[in-house]
Write a protein that holds these residues in place. Sequence first.
Motif, PDB file in Angstrom:
ATOM      1  N   UNK A  48       0.812  -1.224   0.000  1.00 53.97           N
ATOM      2  CA  UNK A  48       0.000   0.000   0.000  1.00 53.97           C
ATOM      3  C   UNK A  48       0.844   1.273   0.000  1.00 53.97           C
ATOM      4  N   UNK A  49       2.147   1.151  -0.192  1.00 50.75           N
ATOM      5  CA  UNK A  49       2.983   2.330  -0.358  1.00 50.75           C
ATOM      6  C   UNK A  49       3.582   2.920   0.897  1.00 50.75           C
ATOM      7  N   UNK A  50       3.591   2.171   1.992  1.00 47.79           N
ATOM      8  CA  UNK A  50       4.150   2.722   3.239  1.00 47.79           C
ATOM      9  C   UNK A  50       5.588   3.177   3.070  1.00 47.79           C
ATOM     10  N   UNK A  51       6.406   2.391   2.372  1.00 46.66           N
ATOM     11  CA  UNK A  51       7.812   2.750   2.215  1.00 46.66           C
ATOM     12  C   UNK A  51       8.010   3.777   1.102  1.00 46.66           C
ATOM     13  N   UNK A  52       7.197   3.674   0.079  1.00 46.34           N
ATOM     14  CA  UNK A  52       7.281   4.582  -1.054  1.00 46.34           C
ATOM     15  C   UNK A  52       7.267   6.041  -0.609  1.00 46.34           C
ATOM     16  N   UNK A  53       6.359   6.377   0.265  1.00 47.32           N
ATOM     17  CA  UNK A  53       6.203   7.770   0.699  1.00 47.32           C
ATOM     18  C   UNK A  53       7.367   8.239   1.567  1.00 47.32           C
TER      19      UNK A  53
END
Length: 185
Positions: A48-53
């Motif tokens: 769900x993009x936790x690291x992406x952000x």
Amino acid sequence: MDKNRVEHWNKGHKEKFQGMSYTHPMNQVPKHLNYIKGKKILEIGPGDGRQLHLLKPYSKEYAIADISPVCLFQYEKSIDKRYLINSFDDNFEDKFDVICLFYVWHHVISSETEAYMDFLERHLNDEGHMCFNISKVGEQDGHLDATKTTARNPDEFKKFLIDRGYEIVFEKDGEPNNYLYLIKK
């Protein structure tokens, strides 16, 4: 890649249950910005993009890879380089300064460990770093379609990494699902 495994993650990437997991594992590494700022980063299993952000704003280039086409599609507008993993024999013809994979290793069954590490190494630049966690809880050999957690012993895994020529730059024993490593060749 096994069809059941892909289907599981086509549905599973949307689940918000995070269980015993750090929100941003990379923040657990002292001076973590030194390892990501201005770097070419590949994140495997973006979910769900936790690291992406956390990671993308600091990177020179940010790419993701996953076995789920559904997961990759959700980033169609925000990430240019998206790689579909069809097998651990894949070669994206691209190398990265940093490979991050959080809450992924425990879905690699024991018999795939060598092949998966070979896959990661094919995409890591010389002198590059990998940051990831392993889980100490779960089934001993996981589940045949890798939808369940495969437990890993931190001491055995550390020996596996050292035997492959890696230097352990940082390690931290957190919650049962959060034995964190930062390694480099």
